[in-house]
Design a protein around this motif. Structure first.
Motif, PDB file in Angstrom:
ATOM      1  N   TYR A  53      38.016  36.756  51.451  1.00  0.00           N
ATOM      2  CA  TYR A  53      38.652  37.719  50.537  1.00  0.00           C
ATOM      3  C   TYR A  53      40.179  37.618  50.561  1.00  0.00           C
ATOM      4  O   TYR A  53      40.838  37.600  49.512  1.00  0.00           O
ATOM      5  CB  TYR A  53      38.193  39.150  50.888  1.00  0.00           C
ATOM      6  N   ALA A  54      40.748  37.528  51.776  1.00  0.00           N
ATOM      7  CA  ALA A  54      42.216  37.535  51.904  1.00  0.00           C
ATOM      8  C   ALA A  54      42.839  36.391  51.105  1.00  0.00           C
ATOM      9  O   ALA A  54      43.959  36.510  50.609  1.00  0.00           O
ATOM     10  CB  ALA A  54      42.606  37.429  53.377  1.00  0.00           C
ATOM     11  N   ALA A  55      42.116  35.272  50.990  1.00  0.00           N
ATOM     12  CA  ALA A  55      42.632  34.149  50.192  1.00  0.00           C
ATOM     13  C   ALA A  55      42.317  34.368  48.712  1.00  0.00           C
ATOM     14  O   ALA A  55      43.165  34.155  47.849  1.00  0.00           O
ATOM     15  CB  ALA A  55      42.006  32.843  50.670  1.00  0.00           C
ATOM     16  N   ARG A  56      41.088  34.814  48.440  1.00  0.00           N
ATOM     17  CA  ARG A  56      40.664  34.964  47.037  1.00  0.00           C
ATOM     18  C   ARG A  56      41.512  35.979  46.274  1.00  0.00           C
ATOM     19  O   ARG A  56      41.774  35.809  45.099  1.00  0.00           O
ATOM     20  CB  ARG A  56      39.197  35.398  46.962  1.00  0.00           C
ATOM     21  N   VAL A  57      41.926  37.024  46.961  1.00  0.00           N
ATOM     22  CA  VAL A  57      42.650  38.089  46.284  1.00  0.00           C
ATOM     23  C   VAL A  57      44.035  37.595  45.802  1.00  0.00           C
ATOM     24  O   VAL A  57      44.610  38.151  44.873  1.00  0.00           O
ATOM     25  CB  VAL A  57      42.736  39.343  47.188  1.00  0.00           C
ATOM     26  N   LYS A  58      44.516  36.518  46.421  1.00  0.00           N
ATOM     27  CA  LYS A  58      45.838  35.982  46.031  1.00  0.00           C
ATOM     28  C   LYS A  58      45.709  34.860  45.001  1.00  0.00           C
ATOM     29  O   LYS A  58      46.708  34.316  44.542  1.00  0.00           O
ATOM     30  CB  LYS A  58      46.524  35.394  47.272  1.00  0.00           C
ATOM     31  N   GLU A  59      44.476  34.473  44.677  1.00  0.00           N
ATOM     32  CA  GLU A  59      44.255  33.276  43.844  1.00  0.00           C
ATOM     33  C   GLU A  59      44.849  33.397  42.436  1.00  0.00           C
ATOM     34  O   GLU A  59      44.711  34.431  41.774  1.00  0.00           O
ATOM     35  CB  GLU A  59      42.737  33.016  43.725  1.00  0.00           C
ATOM     36  N   ILE A  60      45.503  32.337  42.037  1.00  0.00           N
ATOM     37  CA  ILE A  60      46.051  32.230  40.672  1.00  0.00           C
ATOM     38  C   ILE A  60      45.564  30.902  40.099  1.00  0.00           C
ATOM     39  O   ILE A  60      45.571  29.887  40.801  1.00  0.00           O
ATOM     40  CB  ILE A  60      47.614  32.207  40.711  1.00  0.00           C
ATOM     41  N   THR A  61      45.121  30.913  38.857  1.00  0.00           N
ATOM     42  CA  THR A  61      44.770  29.657  38.206  1.00  0.00           C
ATOM     43  C   THR A  61      45.903  29.297  37.253  1.00  0.00           C
ATOM     44  O   THR A  61      46.410  30.163  36.538  1.00  0.00           O
ATOM     45  CB  THR A  61      43.434  29.793  37.447  1.00  0.00           C
ATOM     46  N   SER A  62      46.298  28.033  37.276  1.00  0.00           N
ATOM     47  CA  SER A  62      47.442  27.622  36.452  1.00  0.00           C
ATOM     48  C   SER A  62      47.079  26.490  35.511  1.00  0.00           C
ATOM     49  O   SER A  62      46.216  25.661  35.818  1.00  0.00           O
ATOM     50  CB  SER A  62      48.591  27.141  37.344  1.00  0.00           C
ATOM     51  N   LEU A  63      47.748  26.493  34.381  1.00  0.00           N
ATOM     52  CA  LEU A  63      47.705  25.340  33.482  1.00  0.00           C
ATOM     53  C   LEU A  63      49.064  24.664  33.623  1.00  0.00           C
ATOM     54  O   LEU A  63      50.097  25.263  33.298  1.00  0.00           O
ATOM     55  CB  LEU A  63      47.458  25.802  32.040  1.00  0.00           C
TER      56      LEU A  63
END
Ligand SMILES: C[S@@+](CC[C@H](N)C(=O)[O-])C[C@H]1O[C@@H](n2cnc3c(N)ncnc32)[C@H](O)[C@@H]1O
Length: 382
Positions: A368-378
């Motif tokens: 969770y601690a990593a997933r909550v910071k996740e950003i997807t970029s183009l």
């Protein structure tokens, strides 16, 4: 590249004193259990768990719904085993993967026999279509074995995939459904598609969609006005699925689906080349995981290193990439930027979007601690 859709391995066991034989099916190419016993509704979860841990497989001959309950009970026993607190996110990730493998190894010992793709157990669902959907990619070459044994878990996976395949996933950008086949990446986490749908296409007239999966990106590009798209994938299941969706969306005149390792054959070039590679540089444990795990960032690096040679003058490449790998300690931002620069590319623009999927807000998830910071970029690359 081919997929091993059904093995030639046979397994044998004794039933009512008579020897039996069937084709062994395992998506992950797992070896069959060395020892197989016949089990029924009298089997207790503790006993099942103990035998499964020791490597014994049980061919379930009781009620199908009871078999499902047994599977749940055995899974709970695997997950109950404590995991020591991880010191880093990377350690938590490796523990999570190790637990997934352990869970699969143990729970895959509950086996089901299928006859011509049918499950004859009491209260069993009709699985024939789902089994054919998973195992038949080329109807001329593939067939469902007359007698086959597979794990209950795998059978339930095929059944779930078939339901999703029929239902489809609604894609805003297309105002239509995309239907993912078994083993093909489903664009359920579709935020990145909004980026693809809204980023300026410039004057692009031709495009490649590298690693097309269901064909969703190719379809969006055509809907936005690019009338010549080549969609590649290395997986026969994905190619079949993409062709199916292209047909359903009436986009056949505009999209060519081609089997390729990354780029189309014949030194072709395009104005726009899009790629959404698997986002985690780690080992895949089953063919089905190749859409998520990219060992040693092979596809990512292959795309970056090859894309320049396939772009027309003034063309651009769009790389879709989540930074989850960075939050998990599997890759650094510096490494990614270096690979981009080493490939002779520069970043024109980076457009970000945060995931909305349920996992990113599930606090019980060890990652969770990593997933909550996740950003997807183009990344717009030139
Ligand atoms: C994350 S999925 C993306 C699928 C689709 N483009 C989408 O956005 O929904 C990555 C895809 O890349 C494909 N793939 C992996 N390695 C590849 C390679 N070397 N060449 C072509 N396709 C590849 C996988 O089969 C999978 O379909």
């Amino acid at each position: 590249m081919t997929e091993n859709l059904s093995s030639n391995l046979t397994i044998t066991w004794q039933e009512k004193g008579k020897p039996q034989q069937a084709v062994w099916q395992s998506e992950a190419n797992a070896a069959p259990p060395k020892n197989i016993v016949v089990a029924d509704d009298t089997m207790k979860a503790d006993e099942a768990y103990k035998l499964a841990c020791e490597g014994t497989g049980f061919l379930y001959k009781g009620d199908f719904q009871n078999a499902k309950q047994l599977l749940q009970a055995v899974t709970k026993r695997v997950d109950r085993k404590p995991i020591k607190p991880a010191a880093t996110m990377l350690e938590a990730f490796h523990q999570h993967r190790a637990r997934q493998i352990q869970r699969a190894n143990i729970t895959n010992k509950i086996l089901i026999e299928l006859n011509h793709g049918n499950c004859d157990l009491k209260r069993a669902p009709d699985v024939k279509e789902a089994v054919a959907g998973a195992l038949i990619v080329n109807p001329k070459l593939d067939k469902v074995p007359a007698k086959m044994v597979l794990s209950l878990r795998e059978l339930l996976g095929m059944n779930g995939a078939q339901e999703w395949r029929k239902k489809g996933v609604f894609i805003d950008a297309l105002q239509a459904n995309i239907h993912a086949h078994y083993g093909v990446y489903s664009p359920i986490r579709g935020e990145y598609l909004d980026l693809i749908n809204t980023t300026s296409l410039g004057n692009a007239k031709t495009a490649f969609d590298i690693g097309t999966g269901t064909g969703v990106i190719a379809a969006i590009l055509v809907t936005r006005g690019i009338k010549a798209v080549i969609a590649t994938d290395s997986s026969p299941r994905a190619l079949n699925c993409a062709a199916d969706n292209v047909g359903k969306l009436n986009l056949k005149p505009y999209i060519t689906v081609e089997q390729a390792n990354l780029f189309p054959s014949g030194h072709k070039k395009a104005d726009l080349i899009v790629c959404n590679p698997p986002w985690l540089p780690a080992k895949a444990n089953a063919p089905i995981e190749h859409a998520i795990y990219d060992p040693n960032s092979q596809m990512l690096k292959g795309f970056l290193n090859g894309v320049k040679a396939h772009l027309n003058d003034n063309g651009e490449a769009w790389l879709i990439l989540s930074d989850l790998a960075e939050h998990l300690g599997l890759r650094t931002q510096e490494e990614l930027l270096k690979w981009i620069a080493d490939a002779g590319l520069s970043i024109m623009e980076k457009l970000d979007i945060a995931p909305k999927h349920a996992k990113s807000s599930d606090q019980s998830d060890p990652l969770y601690a990593a997933r909550v910071k996740e950003i997807t970029s183009l990344y717009r690359l030139k």
